[in-house]
Design an enzyme around this catalytic site. Structure first.
Site, short mmCIF file in Angstrom:
data_model
loop_
_atom_site.label_atom_id
_atom_site.label_comp_id
_atom_site.label_asym_id
_atom_site.label_seq_id
_atom_site.Cartn_x
_atom_site.Cartn_y
_atom_site.Cartn_z
N CYS A 86 10.03 65.41 38.87
CA CYS A 86 10.71 66.05 40.36
C CYS A 86 12.28 65.04 39.95
CB CYS A 86 9.90 64.95 41.38
SG CYS A 86 10.36 66.23 42.98
N HIS A 194 4.36 67.35 41.31
CA HIS A 194 3.95 65.95 41.29
C HIS A 194 2.46 65.13 40.96
CE1 HIS A 194 7.79 63.84 43.65
NE2 HIS A 194 7.19 65.38 44.21
N GLU A 196 0.81 61.73 40.28
CA GLU A 196 0.36 61.28 40.66
C GLU A 196 0.05 61.25 41.76
OE1 GLU A 196 3.55 62.34 40.66
OE2 GLU A 196 4.78 61.37 42.22
#
Lengths: 228, 738
Positions: A86, A194, A196
């Site tokens: 990002c 993302h 994560e």
């Protein structure tokens, strides 16, 4: 694997990334500051999401002048693995570690939603736990995620197979549906989605975990610098 | 707008305090309290501190009646935010605040700074902010002005929350003509902390230092508190300078630094408070007031962004992203060092002094010397006259809808702006940063896990202006009940509420009546659900050119889920699951979405509300969920049974076949206290053995179609037709925007 996450002032996914790598994927992961100038003790350095320095000018435009960025270039040149997610992707393109640039989304609004990606390459340090053609669901959350590269660069990227992830239903207008792309050497990956945020079933999915497991696999017990 | 100073005599003679919102009687009262003719600075401080926003001079008699304490409340109203024990050593901190006036004038910055302000309230208690919610009310969405406000206000909320890294996980957006010129922008923030680290906004101990940290003070938002405490007129352009500009990057640094101090430098810290309404004066004098201290500040030491600011301007500026700390003598450098590491401006600007005076020095001159209490406890409180509005005394006759084409009505209901899908708005908010969001926006309540425990928090915001317009007391009780219902449907037990009381001009007896009645409803319902009011704010004077908004108390409620495995969402999960309707259905249409659809307005006497049945039904649903017998649960609210049924099908593309012994139109009745639940066939016996107020009405089907039988009709509609109506309504309106 020993990983570091760079916390720039304004980074806000740094703790999430550390949590995913350390608590979920089970590797060592430290938070480091933008003043750090020596990265030689790490196998992987990650640049997290957020709004570095507020991103009031252009995403990543200020962060690229941080002291740590010189060290990061040296680290990447030496073959170290760099992952930008990002805002991290935006910073890496601003810093010239990755080709192309991220523009405002096609509809000019911030978008937060799950998207489906197709894995284009399963032989990179970042994707060796996936299969080519595999579909992953990962969240995006960005205003400036519309990947652009000029036609020559794009042709080069495709010729070199540098595109690792593509959107199946392009949410932001990225050229060639590019969601994640590496440098020519293949040791630096930038991606807008993302991973994560997709490592725990409780939070809706685990499709992102493979990315961290890929890096762990890649760096297992080896001196990774120069191994590519 | 630069402030021009006047002499005390000129102020008295020219009555310039009238322009600041003070009455002659209030001027006299203040002069008597301080024992001399107020000078320019002093009268300015009084105008800010005696505004409704700071002093609650009209609403205090009402707020005092709220139920604010139960066995779990660790800190009630009066500080930055309230605190509730959630077990395992943790506490939840939450508060909501309105930013209606600034958002009407400058929607992006008004909304953004509303978010920034409420976040500071949470971390000033020592809690890490983990979630944001909003509650928005706009006018008729077919008007370009409304479309503009929606776009910019949503952008502002996202612009601040996304950048600072706090997920915006839930909220509501309502549309009604009464909010056209006066949109409601209420923001709620939720934080989590170790329960033994609660901080207070107090300045105690003679010689202890006051440390200012954060953004420099400018001329923005001067006297915004008294701006917010007056009505709008068409000459609003002149008000623009009363709106501030937000800097989420600065606030992130401020938040991280302040949390480092509250968690790791507790021995240094006496108190901490954010500079919100009425800026430096309110934070400092309130901190002194709470500890019964005296205080002296040297205004030359205040970090300033503009030259030649007067004391009035410095003290009443509402520049954002500023905090005030009281630090124990000898520990000043330790605190300043923490801020320096974050590149934040921080300065020692004053000290706690002997006595009880509030003294300000500027260029070596004493420019303010008043008792602390003259600005805090001794602010006037008014007992207002209340009068029932005419429309309530003589309500219109009951609305009795006729539904001849159920499918057409159903589709039209799904597209009503208040009911329609809001994902085109909330997708502009980062709902997942911090990676704790278990249930995303779009279900009944958002759910956040609490790291380091097996617990989760559910949260929701709810308001029912249309109902209050027809009956303020019952409407307010329903607002609380609906919030509780949303939490229960998610598997949570209500813990407490925060509120924003959005009402009209309190000096008008009709508006005051609405406020007083609404408070009665809130008190009744908060007791019924064991959910005390732990924080909140009031926003009065929500009027434009004499027209008030619907009386709209916004209820922000947080609930506790003790076991992560009992988190429940509204979406159908499996074909053949049995569908149960919990609660009785009546023909309740006055104030309903169906009335709005068919007549264009709401009118009549609000339907009855059975609070006891609501309690019984909620307790039953929670019990069934906790026994793992429920696969989906959804509360019935706007648009009633059929709207809720359709919403449950969309996420997984599952249809339903139901049969009800009700007239077709009652499928859209808004009787309160109801839920839809699904139960796996193998759990039918166990579920029915609970003997709850639930009736089996049908089952989930794989075919994406709804088949409905009522006493008068049998009809079917393909899921995608309802879903298209639901999903495309808001984007369609917003695309009209030039």
């Amino acid at each position: 694997m020993k990983a570091a996450v760079i916390s720039f002032p304004g980074s806000n996914c740094d703790l999430d990334l550390q949590w995913a790598v350390q608590q979920i994927a089970g590797a060592d992961c430290e938070l480091i500051k933008q003043e750090q100038t020596d990265l030689s003790s790490y196998d992987v350095v990650m640049v997290p999401g957020g709004f570095s320095y507020g991103d009031y000018l252009r995403s990543g435009a200020i962060a690229r002048f941080s002291p740590v960025m010189t060290a990061l270039k040296d680290f990447a040149d030496a073959g170290g693995y760099v992952l930008g997610i990002c805002n991290g992707f935006q910073i890496l393109t601003e810093a010239g570690l990755l080709p192309g640039a991220l523009q405002w989304n096609r509809d000019l609004n911030f978008i937060c939603e799950p998207v489906t990606l197709t894995v284009d390459r399963a032989d990179t340090a970042f994707s060796n736990q996936y299969r080519v053609g595999e579909q992953l669901t990962l969240p995006i959350a960005h205003g400036e995620g519309n990947y652009y590269a000029d036609p020559e660069t794009l042709a080069e990227l495709e010729a070199n197979d540098q595109v690792v992830f593509r959107y199946t239903d392009n949410p932001n207008g990225s050229v060639h549906d590019i969601a994640g792309v590496t440098n020519a050497a293949g040791n630096v990956l930038g991606m807008m989605p993302h991973p994560e945020r997709a490592v725990e079933a409780l939070l809706g999915g685990t499709d992102g975990l493979g990315l961290f497991q890929s890096l762990i696999q890649q760096t297992k017990g080896a001196d990774i610098r120069g191994t590519r | 707008m630069v402030h021009v100073e006047m002499s005390p005599t000129a102020i008295a003679k020219k009555k310039s305090y009238l322009d600041l919102g003070l009455t002659e009687a209030e001027y006299d009262r203040f002069a008597a309290l301080i024992g001399h003719q107020p000078n320019d600075t002093e009268i300015g401080l009084a105008s800010g501190m005696w505004s409704e926003h700071c002093a609650y001079k009209y609403s205090k008699p009402i707020l005092r009646q709220f139920w604010t304490k139960n066995e779990r409340v660790l800190m009630g109203p009066g500080e930055g935010a309230g605190v509730i024990d959630i077990g395992e050593g943790k506490a939840v901190v939450f508060k909501a605040e309105s930013h209606n006036h600034p958002s009407a004038v400058e929607p992006y910055e008004g909304a953004a700074t509303g978010v920034g302000g409420i976040i500071r309230d949470i971390f000033s208690i020592g809690a890490k902010p983990v979630a944001m919610l909003d509650s928005l009310a706009f006018g008729d969405l077919s008007q370009p002005h409304t479309q503009h406000l929606v776009d910019r206000i949503v952008a502002g909320i996202g612009g601040y929350g996304n950048a600072i890294g706090i997920p915006t996980v839930g909220g509501e957006t309502n549309f009604d003509g009464s909010y056209t010129r006066n949109p409601l922008v209420n923001a709620m923030c939720v934080g989590i902390m170790d329960k033994d680290q609660i901080q207070k906004g107090k300045a105690a101990g003679v010689g202890n230092a006051l440390i200012y940290v954060g953004a420099k003070t400018g001329r923005d938002g001067i006297n915004g508190a008294s701006f917010a405490s007056s009505e709008f007129s068409d000459e609003e352009a002149a008000d623009r300078s009363a709106v501030q500009v937000g800097d989420p990057f600065m606030e992130k640094l401020l938040m991280d630094a302040c949390l480092e101090i509250t968690q790791q430098h507790q021995q240094a810290l006496v108190g901490i408070q954010d500079m919100g309404a009425a800026g430096l004066v309110s934070s400092s004098v309130e901190m002194a007031g709470k500890a019964n201290s005296g205080m002296a500040l040297d205004l030359d030491l205040i970090p300033q962004r503009e030259a030649n600011m007067t004391p009035f301007e410095i003290m009443l500026s509402e520049s954002q992203e500023r905090m005030l700390l009281c630090v124990r003598a000898g520990f000043e450098q330790e605190v300043l060092d923490v801020f320096a590491a974050y590149d934040l401006d921080a300065a020692i600007v004053g000290h706690v002094i002997e006595g009880h005076q509030y003294k300000l020095y500027h260029h070596g001159k004493l420019v303010c010397d008043v008792p602390v209490s003259s600005l805090t406890d001794d602010a006037p409180v008014y007992k207002q006259e209340a009068k029932m509005p005419e429309r309530l005394a003589n309500p219109a006759s009951d609305f009795d809808p006729i539904v001849t084409d159920p499918v057409t009505t159903w589709k039209a209901m799904m597209a009503m702006p208040t009911i329609a899908d809001k994902s085109s708005l909330y997708r502009r908010y980062d709902a997942q940063v911090q990676t704790n969001t278990v249930v995303l926006p779009g279900s009944d309540a958002a759910v956040i896990r609490v790291r380091g425990t097996h617990r989760a928090l559910a949260m929701t915001t709810d308001s029912k202006g249309r109902y209050l317009y027809l009956d303020p007391k019952v409407g307010a009780a329903i607002s609380v009940a609906e919030a509780a219902r949303n939490l229960v449907a998610s598997g949570a037990e209500p813990l407490g509420i925060t509120d924003c009381l959005n009402f009209g001009d309190p000096t008008k007896p009709e508006a005051f009546y609405e406020l007083a009645e609404a408070a009665k409803g809130i008190i009744q319902a908060t007791k019924a659900f064991n959910a005390p009011v732990i924080s909140g704010n009031v926003s009065l004077y929500n009027e434009t050119n004499g027209h008030a908004i619907y009386p709209t108390p916004m209820i922000g409620m947080v609930g506790l889920i003790e076991d992560l495995s009992t988190i429940t969402t509204a979406a159908f999960k499996h074909a053949n699951d049995l569908i149960y309707l919990v609660g009785e259905t009546h023909g309740d249409f006055n104030g309903s979405e169906l009335q709005k659809l068919q007549t264009g307005h709401v009118a009549g006497r609000l339907f009855d509300f059975d609070l006891e049945a609501e309690q019984v039904n909620q307790a039953f649903v929670l019990k069934a969920i906790r026994q793992h017998l429920v696969t989906a649960a959804h509360d019935l609210s706007d648009g009633g049974l059929l709207v809720a049924l359709a919403e449950m099908g969309f996420t997984n593309g599952l249809g339903a076949k139901i049969k009800v012994t009700l007239p077709t139109s009652w499928g859209f009745s808004e009787t309160q206290g109801r839920f839809l639940m699904t139960v796996a066939p193998e759990n039918r016996a166990a579920f029915e053995a609970l003997n709850g107020p639930a009736k089996l009405i049908g089952h989930v089907q794989a075919k994406p179609q709804f088949d409905v039988t009522t006493v008068s009709h049998q009809f079917s509609v393909v899921l995608s037709q309802l879903q298209t109506a639901f999903e495309e309504a808001l984007p369609w309106y917003m695309n009209q925007k030039a």
